[in-house]
Design a protein around this motif. Structure first.
Motif, short mmCIF file in Angstrom:
data_model
loop_
_atom_site.label_atom_id
_atom_site.label_comp_id
_atom_site.label_asym_id
_atom_site.label_seq_id
_atom_site.Cartn_x
_atom_site.Cartn_y
_atom_site.Cartn_z
N GLY A 1 -33.37 -40.61 58.51
CA GLY A 1 -34.36 -40.69 57.44
C GLY A 1 -35.50 -39.71 57.63
N VAL A 2 -35.98 -39.56 58.88
CA VAL A 2 -37.07 -38.63 59.15
C VAL A 2 -36.62 -37.19 58.90
N ILE A 3 -35.45 -36.84 59.36
CA ILE A 3 -34.95 -35.47 59.18
C ILE A 3 -34.75 -35.17 57.69
N ASP A 4 -34.22 -36.14 56.94
CA ASP A 4 -34.06 -35.95 55.50
C ASP A 4 -35.42 -35.72 54.83
N ALA A 5 -36.42 -36.51 55.25
CA ALA A 5 -37.76 -36.36 54.67
C ALA A 5 -38.35 -34.99 54.98
N ILE A 6 -38.09 -34.49 56.18
CA ILE A 6 -38.62 -33.18 56.59
C ILE A 6 -38.00 -32.06 55.75
N VAL B 1 -44.79 -36.52 57.13
CA VAL B 1 -45.70 -36.81 58.24
C VAL B 1 -45.82 -38.32 58.44
N THR B 2 -45.89 -39.05 57.34
CA THR B 2 -45.98 -40.51 57.43
C THR B 2 -44.74 -41.09 58.11
N ALA B 3 -43.56 -40.60 57.72
CA ALA B 3 -42.32 -41.08 58.33
C ALA B 3 -42.27 -40.75 59.81
N LEU B 4 -42.70 -39.55 60.18
CA LEU B 4 -42.70 -39.14 61.58
C LEU B 4 -43.63 -40.03 62.40
N SER B 5 -44.83 -40.26 61.88
CA SER B 5 -45.81 -41.08 62.59
C SER B 5 -45.33 -42.52 62.73
#
Length: 365
Positions: free
Chosen positions: A8-13, A27-31
């Motif tokens: 999910g984080v990689i897709d968001a990036i 950034v929100t997903a990463l944090s």
């Protein structure tokens, strides 16, 4: 999103790489997955600090920038010296007993309940230096090593996505330059350090009769005009809140007709991370001037459709009192549009606007 949702984080990036407005979500997903209170991606090169944060971090990082805390950022200095291609925590760059004496921690982070972080430095394909920092609450303790390992697995995707964002902006600027070529205007894309990144086909014949493409920056062959170019680029770098179009007269020489070189900053959106920014050099040859149409004026100066229609008539030399009839609106609306056009083009009166849009500035010999 579940903890440590790498996919999910990689897709968001990568979504953010194509849609800059999505970087806040990334950034929100990463944090969230790292278990920190907030996060920020910010520039480490160029004349200004640009940054993207999630809502939890926006206020404190804005304060960090406004109050000049980067001057006391020994955490960054020590991390730079380590030259580590991965994420680092506070305890990777400081001994525990050192932290309480560091101004950044003692006077900035600790009073806000922060104090434990994990971050990394990244270099995009174009050589821009960026940093990612995820900050946690002091009461939660140091960032666990397992989080660092997980972030190191995400880091290559961050680097690629941020490079993609930079390249997409450059591509958009190149498209504007190519569009100017359709109207007979030689153009090139440069960064605020003056290095040429791309040029349309009409610009190539003007090298070196008008422009010298040096390794460090482009130069105008005429010395006095080149000094004006240096001043324009310096002004754009230092006056980031008021970036204006600037026009530089260049007298004729034995190889080249007299012309006007327009320095046009590429306007930034709120999610722009490109240090220093980009601008376009567009050349109006006095013997063959061409006036861009309304759609191109919109792209050049970030005009609304109504403002672009007014600007088009200004470029054709129509008097202000006659524009309202041609565009089918009231005189007050035209005045409102003109006021906005002045602000966006960096001009202060009608005559200067006409000269800018038509490229007929007075030239010195």
């Amino acid at each position: 999103m579940n903890p440590r949702d790498s996919t999910g984080v990689i897709d968001a990036i990568y979504e953010a790489a194509l849609i800059p407005e999505k970087w806040e979500d990334a950034v929100t997903a990463l944090s969230r997955n790292a278990g920190t209170l907030g996060g920020v991606i910010f520039t480490q090169s160029g004349p200004d600090t640009k940054f993207i944060t999630n809502p939890n971090s926006a206020a404190y990082f804005q304060r960090f920038v406004d109050e000049g805390w980067d001057r006391f950022n020994t955490r960054r200095e020590r991390a730079d010296r380590l030259n580590h291609s991965g994420f680092l925590t506070d305890l990777d760059v400081f001994e525990t007993h050192e932290l309480a004496a560091e101004p950044l921690y003692r006077d900035f982070l600790y009073p806000m309940g922060l104090g434990w972080s994990v971050g990394t430095h990244l270099m995009t394909a174009d050589g821009d230096a960026l940093a990612v920092s995820l900050d946690g609450a002091y009461v939660d303790g140091p960032v666990p090593r397992e989080v660092v390992v997980w972030l190191d697995g995400i880091r290559p995707h961050l680097a690629r996505a941020l490079s993609m964002t930079a390249r997409l902006k450059t591509t958009a600027a190149i498209q504007v330059a190519e569009g100017l070529g359709a109207f007979g205007l030689p153009s090139c894309v440069i960064n605020f350090q003056g290095r040429m990144l791309a040029a349309n086909g009409l610009m190539h014949p003007l090298v070196p009769s008008l422009i010298l493409d040096r390794r460090d920056r482009v130069m105008l062959r005429h010395p006095e005009s080149d000094q004006l170019l240096v001043r324009a680029l310096k002004s754009l770098s230092e006056s980031l809140a008021e970036r204006q179009v600037m026009s530089i007269p260049v007298p004729a020489n034995e190889e080249q007709d007299a012309c006007v070189v327009h320095v046009i900053p590429v306007r930034n959106n709120g999610r722009d991370l490109i240090p220093g920014g980009l601008c376009i050099l567009a050349v109006s040859i006095v013997s063959s001037l061409a006036v861009p149409d309304s759609s191109l004026l919109r792209g050049l100066f970030d005009l609304t459709p109504g403002e672009a229609r007014v600007a088009r008539h200004v470029a054709n030399g129509v008097a202000p009192k006659d524009i309202d009839e041609l565009v089918g609106t009231s005189a007050n609306t035209v005045k409102t549009h003109l006021k906005a056009i002045y602000a966006k083009t960096g001009t202060h009166h009608y005559g200067a606007l006409v000269r800018l849009l038509s490229g007929t500035l007075m030239l010195s010999s």
